[in-house]
Design an enzyme around this catalytic site. Structure first.
Site, short mmCIF file in Angstrom:
data_model
loop_
_atom_site.label_atom_id
_atom_site.label_comp_id
_atom_site.label_asym_id
_atom_site.label_seq_id
_atom_site.Cartn_x
_atom_site.Cartn_y
_atom_site.Cartn_z
N ARG A 231 41.76 29.15 44.62
CA ARG A 231 42.28 30.33 45.30
C ARG A 231 43.77 30.14 45.51
O ARG A 231 44.22 29.05 45.90
CB ARG A 231 41.59 30.56 46.66
CG ARG A 231 40.19 31.14 46.56
CD ARG A 231 40.19 32.59 46.01
NE ARG A 231 38.85 33.13 45.89
CZ ARG A 231 38.12 33.08 44.77
NH1 ARG A 231 38.59 32.48 43.69
NH2 ARG A 231 36.92 33.63 44.74
N ASP A 255 45.81 29.40 37.84
CA ASP A 255 44.96 30.53 37.42
C ASP A 255 44.82 31.53 38.55
O ASP A 255 44.25 32.60 38.39
CB ASP A 255 43.57 30.00 37.01
CG ASP A 255 42.70 31.12 36.44
OD1 ASP A 255 43.17 31.82 35.53
OD2 ASP A 255 41.55 31.29 36.92
N GLU A 260 48.05 37.42 44.34
CA GLU A 260 47.59 37.92 43.04
C GLU A 260 46.99 39.32 43.09
O GLU A 260 47.00 40.04 42.09
CB GLU A 260 46.57 36.96 42.42
CG GLU A 260 45.22 36.94 43.13
CD GLU A 260 44.21 36.02 42.44
OE1 GLU A 260 44.57 34.87 42.13
OE2 GLU A 260 43.07 36.46 42.23
N HIS A 292 43.69 34.72 36.70
CA HIS A 292 42.35 34.54 37.27
C HIS A 292 41.28 34.71 36.18
O HIS A 292 40.36 35.51 36.31
CB HIS A 292 42.12 35.53 38.42
CG HIS A 292 41.11 35.04 39.42
ND1 HIS A 292 41.29 35.13 40.77
CD2 HIS A 292 39.90 34.45 39.25
CE1 HIS A 292 40.23 34.62 41.40
NE2 HIS A 292 39.37 34.21 40.48
#
Ligand code: NAI
Length: 344
Positions: A231, A255, A260, A292
């Site tokens: 996260r 990622d 985000e 993600h």
């Protein structure tokens, strides 16, 4: 047929829900919008709703769903830090997909490490332009290096196995260590100090928010490589950017990113991005950002669809809801699930 509102639908989601929803007697109503207080009304008249990690499942959105008749929200993801469980309690049952493919995420973490280290992303661009120079592409052997794994749950343990395959020394930190004598647990401080590569595989909680910050970065080895597939808010992005500028951090592969939800999963290629920290991070030669996508394999997507549909079936059939969660689940003895098979 029961009608299910499906927020933030992408073509890759639809493949597996289209394949399996008819078996459950469900008709999916795919919505391009994310779930927010404003879009909750779009599910009015449906029998349940499905949402994802970056949907805004706050009190206002939940009230909007409730007013439209929704009593069941199936999250098609594992994490649930975007949900106001207190607001949902007593009104809307919420279930999630606790596991769908730890391999997908762990393999992506290793893909990021290999790319970052051996710079294959830059080599690919160069050779397409017939530039065969090797300058600036030097990496290091993973073999013999120490990897620090933070969080040894399902994904962390698969990642450990992969790292062992590369001949890396593994150290790990988890406040709830696995009953696995082969994992060498150390304190978080020792992990920061000893690891050449650090990979985060723990959930985002009050305790873990910004666990990578200016103070912990200062404890790390010079040139440390950081991987985050968990996260975004586990890392203080501004502190990371500073540590990259000072060369404390030798590389970072992300990622996930703490802001985000503003940008990930959408195409902003014709837009000026307002987030200066993200823009600056992406501009660094030793930073890789993926959107993600660690979960994005066919196996994971099919498992997500099947578990989400099964969660919905359990709700409609009055069965025990095995993957339901509420804000009381964590507090021993305060959630009704063990007696009533449902959180409320
Ligand atoms: P899991 O629940 O199996 O394992 C999490 C581990 O973290 C547990 O062993 C737990 O004890 C540990 N933990 C809890 N608090 C901690 C702390 N303060 N410090 C260190 N460790 C702590 O979860 P799983 O399936 O391994 O997933 C890990 C994370 O990966 C999820 O929380 C989620 O945020 C992320 N994820 C990311 C995906 C992506 O596409 N990028 C997809 C799926 C999950």
């Amino acid at each position: 047929m029961r009608k299910i509102a499906f927020y933030d639908a992408k073509p890759y989601d639809r493949v597996w829900f289209d394949a399996h929803a008819p078996e459950y007697g469900f008709e999916m109503k795919y919505l391009e919008n994310r779930l927010t207080a404003d879009t909750a009304v779009l599910s009015a008249g449906c029998d349940a709703a499905v949402a994802f990690v970056n949907d805004t499942v706050d009190a206002a959105a939940l009230q909007g769903l409730f007013d439209g008749g929704i009593r069941m929200l199936a999250m098609r993801c594992a994490g649930y830090n975007n949900i106001d469980f207190k607001a949902a309690y007593g009104k809307i049952h919420i279930a999630r997909v606790p596991a769908y493919s730890p391999y997908a995420v762990a393999e992506h973490a290793m893909a990021l490490l290999l790319t970052l280290n051996r710079k294959t992303h830059r080599a690919y661009i160069r050779t397409r332009d017939f530039n065969f120079s090797l300058n600036g592409l030097t990496g290091f052997d993973l073999h013999g290096k120490t990897v620090g794994v933070v969080g040894t749950g399902k994904i962390g343990r698969v990642f450990i196995d992969i790292c062992r395959g590369f001949g890396m020394n593994v150290i790990a930190y988890d406040p709830y260590p696995a009953q696995d004598a082969s994992i060498g647990y150390v304190s978080l401080e020792e992990l920061w100090a000893q690891a050449d590569v650090i990979s985060l595989h723990c959930p985002l909680t009050r305790d873990t928010r910004h666990m990578v910050n200016a103070a912990s970065l200062a404890q790390m080895k010079n040139g440390v490589v950081l991987l985050n597939t968990s996260r975004g808010a586990l890392i203080d992005s501004e502190a990371l950017l500073e540590a990259i500028k000072t060369k404390k951090v030798g590389g970072a592969a992300l990622d996930v990113y703490e802001e985000e939800s503003e940008v990930f999963f959408e195409d902003f290629s014709n837009t000026i991005i307002a987030d200066d920290v993200l823009s600056r991070l992406i501009s660094m030669p030793n930073v890789i950002v993926t959107s993600h996508q660690a979960f994005l394999t066919n196996e994971a997507l099919e498992n997500i669809a099947l578990t989400t549909l099964e969660n919905l079936r359990q709700y409609f059939d009055g069965d025990e809801m095995k993957n339901e969660i509420c804000y009381q689940c964590q507090k021993k003895g305060t959630c009704d699930r063990s007696v009533t098979k449902r959180c409320f």
